[in-house]
Design a protein around this motif. Structure first.
Motif, PDB file in Angstrom:
ATOM      1  N   TYR A 101      -5.134  -3.699  -1.817  1.00 17.65           N
ATOM      2  CA  TYR A 101      -4.011  -3.940  -0.914  1.00 17.65           C
ATOM      3  C   TYR A 101      -4.330  -4.988   0.147  1.00 17.65           C
ATOM      4  O   TYR A 101      -4.088  -4.799   1.323  1.00 17.65           O
ATOM      5  CB  TYR A 101      -3.585  -2.613  -0.275  1.00 17.65           C
ATOM      6  N   LYS A 138      -5.403   7.325   8.004  1.00 18.14           N
ATOM      7  CA  LYS A 138      -5.078   7.801   9.352  1.00 18.14           C
ATOM      8  C   LYS A 138      -5.648   9.184   9.635  1.00 18.14           C
ATOM      9  O   LYS A 138      -5.365   9.766  10.667  1.00 18.14           O
ATOM     10  CB  LYS A 138      -3.570   7.782   9.548  1.00 18.14           C
ATOM     11  N   MET A 168       0.863  -1.183   0.000  1.00 20.96           N
ATOM     12  CA  MET A 168       0.000   0.000   0.000  1.00 20.96           C
ATOM     13  C   MET A 168       0.902   1.237   0.000  1.00 20.96           C
ATOM     14  O   MET A 168       1.764   1.381   0.867  1.00 20.96           O
ATOM     15  CB  MET A 168      -0.889   0.000   1.240  1.00 20.96           C
ATOM     16  N   ARG A 210      -1.969   5.074   2.630  1.00 20.09           N
ATOM     17  CA  ARG A 210      -1.977   4.661   4.032  1.00 20.09           C
ATOM     18  C   ARG A 210      -2.247   5.877   4.931  1.00 20.09           C
ATOM     19  O   ARG A 210      -3.006   5.797   5.893  1.00 20.09           O
ATOM     20  CB  ARG A 210      -0.644   4.016   4.389  1.00 20.09           C
TER      21      ARG A 210
END
Length: 131
Positions: free
Chosen positions: A83, A59, A50, A55
């Motif tokens: 992914y 978050k 990924m 990513r």
């Protein structure tokens, strides 16, 4: 996607969609997309990393307002689906765990729809679990 995303209910006492037909259309699109994804697995890498920028998107803080189911599904397709661990790929060799399959997709859909609690009571899903 060409479908109009289903509207979320304005009545806070209900989780029912305001547009059952829109939800049905998006659900059918999701099912078709997942079958297409599984049918094309042989042409994809078993696993791919990924990217850091994607990513980082996962978050970010969760939204505080309701959003579109179609947009959330788009995020799934872009941020999650490509992914995965690779265990459903025909060339996957590794951990002792089951591989996904199209019939399993349908079985999980049925099980999720019933949302059976197998911790007690007297109903058919408990008998299926015992079997």
């Amino acid at each position: 996607m060409t479908n109009t995303p289903p509207a979320m209910p304005s009545d806070s006492d209900s989780l029912d969609p305001q547009d059952w037909q829109g939800l049905r259309a998006l659900g059918h699109q999701m099912l078709d997309d997942m079958f297409d994804f599984m049918a094309g697995l042989r042409d994809r890498p078993v696993w791919q990393p990924m990217p850091a920028e994607l990513r980082a998107e996962l978050k970010t803080p969760l939204p505080h307002a309701a959003g579109s189911l179609a947009d959330t599904y788009g995020d799934f397709q872009r941020l999650v689906q490509p992914y995965i661990a690779g265990n459903i790929h025909p060339r996957f060799m590794g951990w002792v765990q089951g591989g996904g399959n199209p019939v399993g997709v349908l079985a999980e859909m049925l099980a999720a729809t019933l949302n059976a609690n197998l911790g007690g009571r007297d109903h058919a899903p408990i008998e299926v679990e015992r079997e």
